[in-house]
Design a protein around this motif. Structure first.
Motif, PDB file in Angstrom:
ATOM      1  N   MET A   1       4.475  18.158 -12.277  1.00 19.71           N
ATOM      2  CA  MET A   1       3.816  16.965 -11.725  1.00 19.71           C
ATOM      3  C   MET A   1       2.519  17.371 -11.022  1.00 19.71           C
ATOM      4  SD  MET A   1       5.391  14.242  -9.031  1.00 19.71           S
ATOM      5  CE  MET A   1       6.534  13.702 -10.275  1.00 19.71           C
ATOM      6  N   THR A   2       1.487  16.551 -11.156  1.00 26.21           N
ATOM      7  CA  THR A   2       0.227  16.871 -10.479  1.00 26.21           C
ATOM      8  C   THR A   2       0.426  16.767  -8.987  1.00 26.21           C
ATOM      9  OG1 THR A   2      -0.362  14.919 -11.752  1.00 26.21           O
ATOM     10  CG2 THR A   2      -2.130  16.479 -11.248  1.00 26.21           C
ATOM     11  N   PRO A   3      -0.054  17.737  -8.237  1.00 22.34           N
ATOM     12  CA  PRO A   3       0.060  17.604  -6.784  1.00 22.34           C
ATOM     13  C   PRO A   3      -0.784  16.422  -6.307  1.00 22.34           C
ATOM     14  CG  PRO A   3      -1.227  19.560  -7.390  1.00 22.34           C
ATOM     15  CD  PRO A   3      -0.744  18.948  -8.664  1.00 22.34           C
ATOM     16  N   THR A   4      -0.310  15.708  -5.308  1.00 20.68           N
ATOM     17  CA  THR A   4      -1.088  14.582  -4.795  1.00 20.68           C
ATOM     18  C   THR A   4      -2.235  15.122  -3.983  1.00 20.68           C
ATOM     19  OG1 THR A   4       1.014  13.593  -4.399  1.00 20.68           O
ATOM     20  CG2 THR A   4      -0.883  12.418  -3.540  1.00 20.68           C
ATOM     21  N   PRO A   5      -3.434  14.688  -4.269  1.00 19.61           N
ATOM     22  CA  PRO A   5      -4.528  15.084  -3.399  1.00 19.61           C
ATOM     23  C   PRO A   5      -4.176  14.663  -1.969  1.00 19.61           C
ATOM     24  CG  PRO A   5      -5.325  13.922  -5.349  1.00 19.61           C
ATOM     25  CD  PRO A   5      -3.847  13.811  -5.366  1.00 19.61           C
ATOM     26  N   GLY A   6      -4.159  15.615  -1.031  1.00 17.75           N
ATOM     27  CA  GLY A   6      -3.675  15.377   0.323  1.00 17.75           C
ATOM     28  C   GLY A   6      -4.230  14.108   0.935  1.00 17.75           C
ATOM     29  N   ARG A   7      -5.541  13.968   0.860  1.00 16.31           N
ATOM     30  CA  ARG A   7      -6.228  12.834   1.452  1.00 16.31           C
ATOM     31  C   ARG A   7      -5.734  11.501   0.884  1.00 16.31           C
ATOM     32  NH1 ARG A   7     -10.234  11.354  -1.132  1.00 16.31           N
ATOM     33  NH2 ARG A   7     -10.358  13.313  -2.253  1.00 16.31           N
ATOM     34  N   ALA A   8      -5.261  11.551  -0.365  1.00 17.67           N
ATOM     35  CA  ALA A   8      -4.923  10.306  -1.037  1.00 17.67           C
ATOM     36  C   ALA A   8      -3.578   9.717  -0.602  1.00 17.67           C
ATOM     37  CB  ALA A   8      -4.916  10.525  -2.542  1.00 17.67           C
ATOM     38  N   ARG A   9      -2.787  10.509   0.109  1.00 20.38           N
ATOM     39  CA  ARG A   9      -1.484   9.979   0.526  1.00 20.38           C
ATOM     40  C   ARG A   9      -1.638   8.835   1.517  1.00 20.38           C
ATOM     41  NH1 ARG A   9       3.026  12.921  -0.947  1.00 20.38           N
ATOM     42  NH2 ARG A   9       2.541  15.028  -1.604  1.00 20.38           N
ATOM     43  N   SER A  10      -2.670   8.922   2.322  1.00 25.10           N
ATOM     44  CA  SER A  10      -2.961   7.832   3.253  1.00 25.10           C
ATOM     45  C   SER A  10      -4.477   7.740   3.321  1.00 25.10           C
ATOM     46  CB  SER A  10      -2.368   8.149   4.619  1.00 25.10           C
ATOM     47  OG  SER A  10      -2.821   9.409   5.034  1.00 25.10           O
ATOM     48  N   GLY A  11      -4.987   6.735   3.989  1.00 24.88           N
ATOM     49  CA  GLY A  11      -6.450   6.605   4.076  1.00 24.88           C
ATOM     50  C   GLY A  11      -7.029   5.949   2.839  1.00 24.88           C
ATOM     51  N   ILE A 213       9.546   0.786 -11.967  1.00 26.27           N
ATOM     52  CA  ILE A 213       8.504   1.771 -11.688  1.00 26.27           C
ATOM     53  C   ILE A 213       9.221   3.106 -11.539  1.00 26.27           C
ATOM     54  CG2 ILE A 213       6.708   2.435 -10.034  1.00 26.27           C
ATOM     55  CD1 ILE A 213       5.882  -0.340  -9.944  1.00 26.27           C
ATOM     56  N   VAL A 214       8.695   4.111 -12.215  1.00 27.93           N
ATOM     57  CA  VAL A 214       9.387   5.409 -12.287  1.00 27.93           C
ATOM     58  C   VAL A 214       8.436   6.488 -11.790  1.00 27.93           C
ATOM     59  CG1 VAL A 214      10.625   6.983 -13.815  1.00 27.93           C
ATOM     60  CG2 VAL A 214      10.538   4.548 -14.370  1.00 27.93           C
ATOM     61  N   ASP A 215       8.933   7.338 -10.879  1.00 28.11           N
ATOM     62  CA  ASP A 215       8.045   8.355 -10.300  1.00 28.11           C
ATOM     63  C   ASP A 215       8.372   9.765 -10.780  1.00 28.11           C
ATOM     64  OD1 ASP A 215      10.320   9.159  -8.958  1.00 28.11           O
ATOM     65  OD2 ASP A 215       9.463   8.993  -6.953  1.00 28.11           O
ATOM     66  N   GLY A 216       9.071   9.856 -11.911  1.00 25.06           N
ATOM     67  CA  GLY A 216       9.461  11.176 -12.404  1.00 25.06           C
ATOM     68  C   GLY A 216      10.933  11.414 -12.150  1.00 25.06           C
ATOM     69  N   LYS A 217      11.423  10.975 -10.977  1.00 27.08           N
ATOM     70  CA  LYS A 217      12.847  11.136 -10.702  1.00 27.08           C
ATOM     71  C   LYS A 217      13.517   9.844 -10.229  1.00 27.08           C
ATOM     72  CE  LYS A 217      11.829  13.622  -6.375  1.00 27.08           C
ATOM     73  NZ  LYS A 217      10.359  13.553  -6.303  1.00 27.08           N
ATOM     74  N   SER A 218      12.878   9.122  -9.305  1.00 28.36           N
ATOM     75  CA  SER A 218      13.508   7.867  -8.861  1.00 28.36           C
ATOM     76  C   SER A 218      12.924   6.693  -9.618  1.00 28.36           C
ATOM     77  CB  SER A 218      13.253   7.580  -7.387  1.00 28.36           C
ATOM     78  OG  SER A 218      13.294   8.715  -6.631  1.00 28.36           O
ATOM     79  N   SER A 328       3.123  10.508  -6.716  1.00 24.53           N
ATOM     80  CA  SER A 328       3.453  11.719  -5.973  1.00 24.53           C
ATOM     81  C   SER A 328       4.954  11.942  -5.844  1.00 24.53           C
ATOM     82  CB  SER A 328       2.770  11.697  -4.603  1.00 24.53           C
ATOM     83  OG  SER A 328       2.998  10.469  -3.977  1.00 24.53           O
ATOM     84  N   GLY A 329       5.742  11.133  -6.554  1.00 21.87           N
ATOM     85  CA  GLY A 329       7.187  11.372  -6.572  1.00 21.87           C
ATOM     86  C   GLY A 329       7.886  11.030  -5.276  1.00 21.87           C
ATOM     87  N   THR A 330       7.345  10.039  -4.529  1.00 25.47           N
ATOM     88  CA  THR A 330       7.951   9.685  -3.245  1.00 25.47           C
ATOM     89  C   THR A 330       8.343   8.207  -3.187  1.00 25.47           C
ATOM     90  OG1 THR A 330       5.735   9.306  -2.333  1.00 25.47           O
ATOM     91  CG2 THR A 330       6.702  11.477  -1.964  1.00 25.47           C
ATOM     92  N   LEU A 331       8.662   7.681  -4.345  1.00 26.23           N
ATOM     93  CA  LEU A 331       9.045   6.273  -4.436  1.00 26.23           C
ATOM     94  C   LEU A 331      10.246   5.951  -3.551  1.00 26.23           C
ATOM     95  CD1 LEU A 331       7.904   3.948  -6.048  1.00 26.23           C
ATOM     96  CD2 LEU A 331       9.326   4.636  -7.981  1.00 26.23           C
ATOM     97  N   ASP A 332      11.138   6.931  -3.398  1.00 27.20           N
ATOM     98  CA  ASP A 332      12.345   6.684  -2.599  1.00 27.20           C
ATOM     99  C   ASP A 332      12.028   6.606  -1.104  1.00 27.20           C
ATOM    100  OD1 ASP A 332      11.662   9.325  -2.478  1.00 27.20           O
ATOM    101  OD2 ASP A 332      13.712  10.110  -2.612  1.00 27.20           O
TER     102      ASP A 332
END
Ligand code: AMP
Ligand code: GLY
Length: 437
Positions: A1-11, A213-218, A328-332
């Motif tokens: 999985m592509t790492p989430t660009p840090g800045r993109a998680r919030s902001g 909606i599927v995030d790779g695992k959830s 970013s695989g954090t749907l849960d």
């Protein structure tokens, strides 16, 4: 999985939207409502609805020259790409655009084959014991005809490849089925998409669209919708891309939804994973509720059009948060809230749709309709003429979507807005949301 660009998680982030129909206008509206949106860039500014909300991409957009789009994304500091339609997914845009700086919402090419190759999709369903119609795949015309002739009941004939939602023929007789095979395999009415055909048992029962909606695992199952594929009231007339949709449908009990999640959605994601394919984006199961339980008619690897329109009208949560969590695989880790009110979307189509839609016809009353309470007028096949007038430019012209306290109220609002919009040859169904709302 592509790492989430840090800045993109919030902001705040810049977003690129690929696609130019009613579905993408609905997505653009939700993206534009997000306090997290920096600039929205769009590949289809010829859609006047999208144009009003975005900045146009000013480089050619094609898979052959994908480096141009890659350079544009880098130059404009775009962290999230949202792919609406199936064609770019099947061409591999997600594979080419995702990197350490950019997340892509939409599955990679191999996963998109679930929609792009109905023969492979059948194979995957069989391998995972997913309930679906019995089917055989043919690349030889004579063998396909022989098989059709051996059936007691006329089977359904499907072009295996992408055919803009029109590659399925549901014949009334065995002779018509034979003719359908000829149209696909000999006359090549669907181009290369019909060189391979899937011939399957005809099922019966109400149809529903269950999207997740599927995030790779959830996986997050969205409220169920119903589409209306036929052109005319009472499900008569030819198949279309979809003449209207509503959400939620009451046709599905919670138990059936759980069954669909457990017997269809989870197993197909697991089966893909066994092939080394990680699914990220929207997974759409088109199902028929048969006497023997729900069975899959097709998978799509994107939001439905028009199902996306009522879904977005009901989504209360921030769409950027939802899409970033998916990538970013954090749907849960996020909560998704829906408007309790149902939504109804009526498609206004042009004269001659689906065969020969008439274009260039002036459309009046758009602003009045859009100003009505809880109504969205979403552009699909429209253009702004040089004199500023909005005109028809495709088959499905507008998606008129309304919320109401009840489905009946949502319907009334949508239809009042439809009556306010005037253009010569306007066609629409009058029974969207009447059954199962
Ligand atoms: P699809 O693009 O596979 O969803 O097919 C388009 C439409 O054709 C569906 O919405 C159904 O109305 C119809 N259809 C597809 N497969 C079958 C089937 N096996 N039995 C009956 N109708 C079908
Ligand atoms: N609404 C059906 C589709 O998007 O294929």
């Amino acid at each position: 999985m592509t790492p989430t660009p840090g800045r993109a998680r919030s902001g705040k982030i810049n977003v690129l939207l690929i696609g130019g129909g009613g579905r993408e206008h609905a997505l653009a509206l939700k993206l534009a409502q997000s306090p997290r949106l920096g600039t929205l860039y769009a590949t289809h500014p010829e859609n006047p609805g999208i144009a009003a909300l975005s900045t146009p991409v000013d480089v050619p957009v094609s898979i052959r020259e994908i480096y141009r789009l890659q350079q544009f994304i880098a130059k404009k500091d775009i962290s999230l790409v949202v792919i609406g339609p199936e064609d770019p997914l099947n061409e591999g845009y997600a594979d080419k655009l995702a990197d350490e700086h950019t997340m892509v919402f939409g599955p990679v090419r191999q996963a998109a084959q679930l929609e792009g190759d109905k023969a492979w999709a059948k194979h995957m369903m069989k391998a995972a014991s997913i309930p679906t119609a019995e089917a055989r795949v043919f690349t030889d015309h004579a063998q396909a005809v022989e098989y059709v002739r051996s059936r007691q009941q006329p089977p359904v004939v499907k072009a295996a490849g992408l055919a803009k939602g029109k590659g399925v023929i549901v014949p009334a007789t065995v002779d018509e089925a034979v003719d359908a095979v000829g149209r696909m395999m000999l006359k090549r009415e669907f181009g290369d998409a019909g060189l391979k055909v899937v011939i399957e048992e005809r099922l019966a029962g109400p149809e529903v669209s269950v999207l997740a909606i599927v995030d790779g695992k959830s996986l997050l199952v969205l409220p169920p919708c119903q589409d209306h594929k036929r052109l005319l009231d009472g499900d008569k007339g030819p198949n279309t891309g979809g003449m209207g949709a509503f959400c939620p449908t009451t046709t599905l009990s919670e138990a059936t939804m759980a069954q669909i999640e457990g017997e269809v959605l989870v197993p197909i994601i697991d089966a893909l994973r066994r092939e080394g394919i990680e699914y990220r984006g929207v997974l759409y199961a088109g199902l028929m509720l048969t006497h023997a339980g729900p069975k899959v008619l097709e998978f799509n690897t994107r939001f439905g059009d028009p199902e996306c329109q009522p879904l977005m009208a009901r989504l209360r949560s921030d769409l950027i948060d939802l899409l970033v969590a998916t990538c970013s695989g954090t749907l849960d880790q996020i909560e998704v809230a829906w408007d309790a009110r149902p939504a109804c979307c009526v498609v206004l189509a042009s004269e001659g749709y689906p065969d020969k839609p008439k274009t260039g016809v002036p459309i009046m009353g758009l602003e009045e309709a859009a100003a009505m309470p809880d109504v969205q007028v979403l552009h699909a096949g429209t253009r702004r003429a040089p004199n500023g007038q909005i005109v028809t430019a495709g088959g499905r012209v507008l998606s008129v979507t309304a919320l109401g306290d009840t489905m009946e109220e949502a319907r009334k609002r949508a239809y009042a807005a439809c009556d306010t919009i005037v253009f010569a040859g306007k066609q629409f169904r009058s029974d969207i949301g009447l059954k199962g709302g």
